[in-house]
Design a protein around this motif. Structure first.
Motif, PDB file in Angstrom:
ATOM      1  N   ALA A  47      -2.928  -8.544  -9.856  1.00  0.00           N
ATOM      2  CA  ALA A  47      -4.051  -8.765 -10.768  1.00  0.00           C
ATOM      3  C   ALA A  47      -4.189  -7.553 -11.678  1.00  0.00           C
ATOM      4  O   ALA A  47      -4.125  -6.411 -11.220  1.00  0.00           O
ATOM      5  CB  ALA A  47      -5.335  -8.986  -9.981  1.00  0.00           C
ATOM      6  N   VAL A  93     -10.428 -11.264 -13.446  1.00  0.00           N
ATOM      7  CA  VAL A  93      -8.964 -11.316 -13.530  1.00  0.00           C
ATOM      8  C   VAL A  93      -8.578 -12.389 -14.537  1.00  0.00           C
ATOM      9  O   VAL A  93      -8.830 -13.574 -14.310  1.00  0.00           O
ATOM     10  CB  VAL A  93      -8.333 -11.622 -12.154  1.00  0.00           C
ATOM     11  CG1 VAL A  93      -6.811 -11.701 -12.273  1.00  0.00           C
ATOM     12  CG2 VAL A  93      -8.749 -10.577 -11.134  1.00  0.00           C
ATOM     13  N   VAL A  96      -2.085 -11.570 -14.965  1.00  0.00           N
ATOM     14  CA  VAL A  96      -1.397 -11.006 -13.805  1.00  0.00           C
ATOM     15  C   VAL A  96      -0.046 -10.473 -14.251  1.00  0.00           C
ATOM     16  O   VAL A  96       0.498 -10.889 -15.283  1.00  0.00           O
ATOM     17  CB  VAL A  96      -1.208 -12.036 -12.664  1.00  0.00           C
ATOM     18  CG1 VAL A  96      -2.543 -12.563 -12.178  1.00  0.00           C
ATOM     19  CG2 VAL A  96      -0.291 -13.169 -13.099  1.00  0.00           C
TER      20      VAL A  96
END
Length: 399
Positions: A47, A93, A96
């Protein structure tokens, strides 16, 4: 200004620091596709948030198939990752980083920081990597290696070799370690960074030195020299109040109190916050409006402070040297007439044109509480807040 791990790795790679192969993804499907592009049979999904401690918080996962990557990312995207550095509110988040897994034989901590005591760049390293430097310092202080860089000559090879020897690096890897140290130092100095941290810096089973994780922080006052770095800013990771302030040229740090502060000068702002606490209150922010406190700038500061729903009183503390008190007074009056201010406002002016400023406040007809000294201003701000609460006046924070 902080940046993401993948951005820091891209920068360090450009300075000769070895990093694993990886790719960015904005969705679970894209993350699975990135893994297939990278090849191999093991990947690490990370993340991307501006905080350390992601692994312990569930923000770093090792996956062995693209289906597993898709499932992991379904949980990661949109979640609030809470670590010891984010506070209870966490960080969202929204992207990624998918990275090819590397076989790790050993982990090392490596950091570059500005040491205010020596006024030099300090290199901090430890043979115990993968941990926060505070934990390493507390648990294994003897493992920490420190080196100060003389700015007139920069980081020399002999210093890098000394660090490598103290960390117990194998002789065959000393030269790659030298390149890593010098590359990170050049990135630090040439880009006006305030911190470069590689944790862990790993030695792989096939005898390579690789930056497995990286963090960089930059001096916001120097970003005008590095537009390519300024473009890396991610506002979704910032306090929205601080982001708005930066866009308006104001220095703002949000706090947890209820007395909003509008001050010119960082030192005076710190003194104002201390005095508020001595008076029994809690400051809601650090706000330095700088030297050019025009009426428009003061009005912007009011809007910014009032955007914090916890603010229940405002203290304006201006010592005018370059500024003029009459300008500040005009700004206060303008803000109170244009902005819906439903909390007590205390104003303390001192310095250039203070008499004219006081007259402007007095003639405005607005409910402005005036004070002559900082102590008096802090006491009146705290007293006005408490008085309004005791009388049951409805504050925005409890509406």
């Amino acid at each position: 200004m902080d940046i993401h791990e993948y951005q820091a790795k891209e920068i360090l790679s450009g300075f000769g620091v070895a990093v694993p192969d990886g790719a960015l993804a904005y969705s679970p499907e894209q993350a699975a596709y990135r893994a297939r592009e990278l090849g191999g049979d093991r990947w690490v999904v990370k993340a991307q948030v501006h905080a350390g401690g992601r692994g312990k918080a569930g923000g770093v996962k090792v996956c062995t198939s693209d289906i597993e990557i898709n499932d992991v990312c379904e949980d990661l995207f949109g979640m609030k990752l809470v670590t010891h550095q984010t506070g209870p509110e966490g960080k969202g988040v929204y992207r990624v980083y998918v990275e090819a897994a590397v076989p790790i034989a050993r982990e090392i901590y490596l950091g570059f920081v500005l040491d205010r005591t020596t006024q030099r760049v300090m290199i901090v390293a430890s043979a115990e990597g993968g941990m926060e430097i505070e934990d390493i310092s507390a648990e294994r202080p003897d493992s920490i290696v420190r080196a100060v860089v003389e700015p007139a000559v920069g980081l020399r090879e002999f210093q890098c070799r000394q660090i490598a020897f103290k960390l117990g690096i194998d002789a065959a890897l000393v030269q790659p370690m030298v390149r890593t140290l010098q590359g990170a130092y050049r990135a630090f100095t040439e880009l006006d960074a305030t911190m470069v941290e590689i944790n862990p810096l790993v030695i792989t089973e096939d005898n390579r030195i690789i930056a497995l994780d990286a963090k960089m922080t930059f001096d916001g006052n120097a970003l005008f020299r590095h537009p390519q770095i300024a473009e890396l800013r991610d506002k979704s990771q910032e306090d929205p109040r601080e982001s708005r302030a930066a866009d308006r040229g104001l220095s703002y740090v949000g706090l947890d109190g209820n007395i909003g502060c509008i001050v010119n000068g960082a030192g005076l702002a710190m003194a104002t916050m201390d005095t508020i606490k001595l008076a029994g209150g809690e400051p809601a922010n650090f706000l330095d409006i700088g030297g050019g406190a025009t009426p428009e700038r003061v009005a912007k500061a009011f809007r910014l402070v009032l955007s914090d729903r916890n603010v229940q009183a405002i203290l304006v503390n201006i010592f005018a040297g370059i500024n003029r008190c009459d300008w500040v007074a005009e700004g206060v009056v303008q803000a109170l007439r244009e902005v819906d201010v439903d909390v007590p406002v205390v104003v303390r002016l001192a310095g250039t044109n203070v008499e004219e400023g006081q007259k402007i406040l007095a003639k405005s007809g607005l409910p402005i509480i005036r004070a002559k000294t900082l102590n008096e201003a802090a006491e009146r701000a705290v007293g006005a807040w408490r008085n309004d609460l005791s009388q049951g006046v409805r504050m925005r924070a409890v509406s």
